[in-house]
Write a protein that holds these residues in place. Structure first.
Motif, PDB file in Angstrom:
ATOM      1  N   ASN A   1       0.819  -1.804   0.373  1.00  0.00           N
ATOM      2  CA  ASN A   1      -0.411   0.470   0.077  1.00  0.00           C
ATOM      3  C   ASN A   1       0.984   1.030  -0.068  1.00  0.00           C
ATOM      4  O   ASN A   1       0.404   2.336   0.385  1.00  0.00           O
ATOM      5  CB  ASN A   1      -0.913   0.147   1.203  1.00  0.00           C
ATOM      6  N   ASN A   2       2.246   1.315   0.248  1.00  0.00           N
ATOM      7  CA  ASN A   2       3.146   2.509  -0.067  1.00  0.00           C
ATOM      8  C   ASN A   2       3.574   2.678  -1.275  1.00  0.00           C
ATOM      9  O   ASN A   2       4.071   3.386  -1.840  1.00  0.00           O
ATOM     10  CB  ASN A   2       4.165   2.053   1.075  1.00  0.00           C
ATOM     11  N   GLY A   3       2.769   1.934  -2.348  1.00  0.00           N
ATOM     12  CA  GLY A   3       3.110   2.063  -3.554  1.00  0.00           C
ATOM     13  C   GLY A   3       3.531   1.085  -4.581  1.00  0.00           C
ATOM     14  O   GLY A   3       3.974   1.059  -6.148  1.00  0.00           O
TER      15      GLY A   3
ATOM     16  N   GLU B   1       9.261  -7.331 -13.722  1.00  0.00           N
ATOM     17  CA  GLU B   1       8.867  -5.959 -12.800  1.00  0.00           C
ATOM     18  C   GLU B   1       9.226  -5.423 -11.513  1.00  0.00           C
ATOM     19  O   GLU B   1       8.208  -5.603 -10.740  1.00  0.00           O
ATOM     20  CB  GLU B   1       8.178  -4.998 -13.347  1.00  0.00           C
ATOM     21  N   LEU B   2       9.672  -4.552 -10.746  1.00  0.00           N
ATOM     22  CA  LEU B   2       9.760  -4.359  -9.694  1.00  0.00           C
ATOM     23  C   LEU B   2       9.535  -2.257 -10.063  1.00  0.00           C
ATOM     24  O   LEU B   2       9.893  -1.738 -10.789  1.00  0.00           O
ATOM     25  CB  LEU B   2      11.009  -4.395  -8.866  1.00  0.00           C
ATOM     26  N   GLY B   3       8.678  -2.026  -9.534  1.00  0.00           N
ATOM     27  CA  GLY B   3       7.863  -0.453  -9.365  1.00  0.00           C
ATOM     28  C   GLY B   3       7.666   0.209  -7.985  1.00  0.00           C
ATOM     29  O   GLY B   3       7.757  -0.311  -7.709  1.00  0.00           O
TER      30      GLY B   3
ATOM     31  N   THR C   1       2.586  13.336  -8.873  1.00  0.00           N
ATOM     32  CA  THR C   1       2.746  11.831  -8.731  1.00  0.00           C
ATOM     33  C   THR C   1       4.700  11.145 -10.090  1.00  0.00           C
ATOM     34  O   THR C   1       4.879  11.457 -10.955  1.00  0.00           O
ATOM     35  CB  THR C   1       1.500  10.986  -9.284  1.00  0.00           C
ATOM     36  N   LEU C   2       5.662  10.252  -9.094  1.00  0.00           N
ATOM     37  CA  LEU C   2       6.223  10.161 -10.118  1.00  0.00           C
ATOM     38  C   LEU C   2       6.693   8.677  -9.735  1.00  0.00           C
ATOM     39  O   LEU C   2       6.429   7.823  -8.827  1.00  0.00           O
ATOM     40  CB  LEU C   2       7.855  10.364  -9.124  1.00  0.00           C
ATOM     41  N   ASP C   3       6.379   7.693 -11.334  1.00  0.00           N
ATOM     42  CA  ASP C   3       6.451   6.130 -11.692  1.00  0.00           C
ATOM     43  C   ASP C   3       7.949   5.877 -11.767  1.00  0.00           C
ATOM     44  O   ASP C   3       8.729   6.658 -12.763  1.00  0.00           O
ATOM     45  CB  ASP C   3       4.773   6.124 -12.248  1.00  0.00           C
TER      46      ASP C   3
END
Length: 392
Positions: free
Chosen positions: A240-242, A278-280, A290-292
């Motif tokens: 839940n922290n993204g 994939e790790l994101g 917002t930074l992805d």
């Protein structure tokens, strides 16, 4: 071959239209809203996007009785689907069609499935992606390279899979159909403390439709042999922290259909194996920013057996027919960062990406000279492990 790609995207600006209405009108309008992500890389109302968009959700997929991604795409306006004799499923967009559909970018939850080994296409591996784990499919007709880079020339297809709350438990299903077709699917969705977990395993086996051919290219008659075995697994783990992890594994083995040179045989075989990890992180800097960011690694491999022509043809020199075997590996790794600035009347998306592709372990064996086509006494190895392919 080592292929390096550095891409700096030009910021895309999406202006919002002012909306003035009564509270009652707005409530009614909100109930009818459908959102799309793929058109501009941000969530927006499909009615406000400038792109030509088709969205097909899981309810529509169930009602149409689709079994694979190709079944879904067949109902999309402006899009055509056909098959070739070399194990590729071709997607035509507004009349533009190529052997490997390399001008169509196919994404799985935003991750590109296109491979350089397939001339930049993805359909021969993922065209039969199982529908059980699909939440919706977003199809963008028209160029999208400004936002997504290479391959998104004629269209973009984004397969969005189900999340833990969409599954909420364990679902097991089995399908049985004509041509000795069986398909088994396992879906798992669970929220545990701060983690959302969604997983899927699908296996499909079929003999396919065997058609009688009275006269093939060499004058023989017989039945086609379009057997197919496919295993697909998918995993999504989100905190839940993204922070999230996504992974997919796919293995396919296809029979000869009607032969690479339209000569019926029971020996042609194409094996393909692929995976990606994939790790994101989706980090919300503030309400407006917002930074992805993500890093990924993809692997793709194929192993083909070709009986181009049967024994005795072309006569009189190919007494055993024309035979060929080939294989190669493709490794792709990269990093991407996207900054989204969302204001009241506009949205700006900008980013930076770096990608490296390597072609490794190419090999080929055949009983003819690959340069002249002259027959050889036996199957010979023409592999050259030191070969360096020049990138495009």
């Amino acid at each position: 071959m080592i292929k390096k790609i550095i891409c700096l995207s030009i910021p895309a600006i999406i202006f919002a239209n002012p909306f003035n209405a009564t509270l009652e009108d707005e409530a009614s309008w909100l109930k009818e809203e459908t959102f799309v992500i793929s058109a501009s890389r941000v969530k927006e109302n499909v009615k406000k996007t400038s792109a030509s968009v088709t969205i097909i959700d899981d309810d529509a997929i169930n009602k149409m009785g689709a079994n694979t991604l190709l079944d879904i795409l067949r109902v999309v306006p402006g899009l055509g689907v056909s098959q070739s004799n070399i194990y590729t499923d071709k997607i035509a967009i507004r009349g533009i069609e190529t052997w490997f559909s390399e001008k169509v970018l196919i994404l799985l939850d935003g991750h590109s499935l296109n491979s350089d080994l397939l001339n930049g296409g993805a359909t021969s591996t993922f065209a039969n992606f199982p529908v059980e784990q699909i939440k919706r499919v977003e199809i963008i007709r028209g160029p999208a390279s400004a936002l997504y880079g290479e391959n998104a020339f004629t269209a973009l297809i984004n397969i969005i899979t189900k999340e833990s709350q969409d599954i909420n438990g364990v679902q097991i299903s089995t399908k049985v159909g004509s041509y000795n077709t069986t398909a088994t699917n396992l879906l798992l969705g669970k929220t545990y403390q701060n983690f959302d977990i969604a997983a899927n395993i699908n296996y499909r086996d079929t003999d396919g439709y065997s058609a009688y051919v009275a006269n093939d290219v060499v004058g023989n008659s017989g039945y086609t042999n379009p057997t197919s075995k496919r295993l697909n697994t998918n995993l999504s783990l989100k905190h839940n922290n993204g922070i999230y992890v996504k992974a997919n594994y796919n293995k396919t083995e296809d029979g000869p259909r009607y032969g690479v040179a339209h000569a019926i045989n029971n020996e042609d075989k194409s094996k393909r194996e692929s995976y990606f990890v994939e790790l994101g992180n989706k980090y919300k800097i503030s309400d407006d920013y917002t930074l992805d960011s993500r890093v990924y690694r993809d692997f793709f491999q194929f192993d083909n057996t070709w009986r181009v022509f049967p024994a005795g043809f072309p006569a009189p020199v190919f007494t055993n027919g024309m035979l060929g075997y080939s294989g190669v590996d493709n490794i792709k790794s990269g990093i991407e960062m996207l900054l989204t600035v969302k204001k009241e009347n506009y949205t700006v998306v900008s980013g930076l990406s770096y990608e490296q592709q390597q072609i490794k372990h190419p090999w080929q064996k055949m009983n003819w000279n690959p340069l002249t086509g002259a027959p050889l006494a036996s199957v010979q190895d023409f592999s050259d492990p030191s070969t360096n392919f020049v990138s495009e």
